[in-house]
Design an enzyme around this catalytic site. Sequence first.
Site: not given
Length: 206
Positions: A192, A194, A199
Site C-alpha cells: 500500500h 503511495k 527524475d
Amino acid sequence: MLCKVRCSLRSGRRLLKYLGLQKGIRLLSYGTAAVKAEETIHPKERPCSDALTWVSDYAPCFGIHGNSVEILNTPDEFYQTLKTNFKNAKKRIVIASLYLGTGQLEQDLVNGIEYACERAKSSGNKDFEVHILLDYNRGSRGGDVSSRTMLTPLLERFEGMVQVSLYHTPDLSGYLKQYLPPKLDETVGVQHMKVYLFDDSLVMSG
C-alpha cells in the site's frame, strides 16, 4: 507478461535505489508532499528529533529542509502534478502504489508515461527507465480490464525500458488463496505504498 513478485530485503533495497534514497540520508515526511531529492540533507547536519529516533529502527528515515517540501492541497493538484511530471520526465519514473485504476484519468497518466518513453526512445536516451510496483491482487481486480492490462501496452512497446512488478503477500497461500474470493483476499494483506518519483522530484501521498 506480468509476473508476481514477493517482497525481499534485496528488492526493497533496489526500490530504495530507484527512489534515489541514498545511504546516510534521512527523511521524515507527513501527508501528501512533493519533495526535491537534491535538497535533502545529511542527518549529521540536522538530526531528527530525539522523540522520533525510534522510527529509524523500523524504516528508512530521511531528513530534508522544510522549504524543499510543497504541500499538494487538493486531489486535482495531486493528479495534475503526476500527469505533468510523468510527461516531462527525462531520467526516470518510479511508481509504487496499491493500484492504478482503469478510467480515463488513469489512461491519461499512462499516456504521459508513454510520451516520456517515446521521447527517450526517439532521442536515443538509453538511461531512461520506468519502474512500477503495484499490489498483485488489487492490481488484478477487474479481470479483462485492470491496472495490469492498462500497463501491458507500455511493456510491449518499450521492452527493457519499462518494468512492472506485482507484490503478492506471502500470507495469502494454500487454502486461503484457493477459497477466498477476489476483493476478500485483499484483506489478508496488500502493498500500500503511495510513492511517485519523476527524475529528482518525489511525491508521497498519505
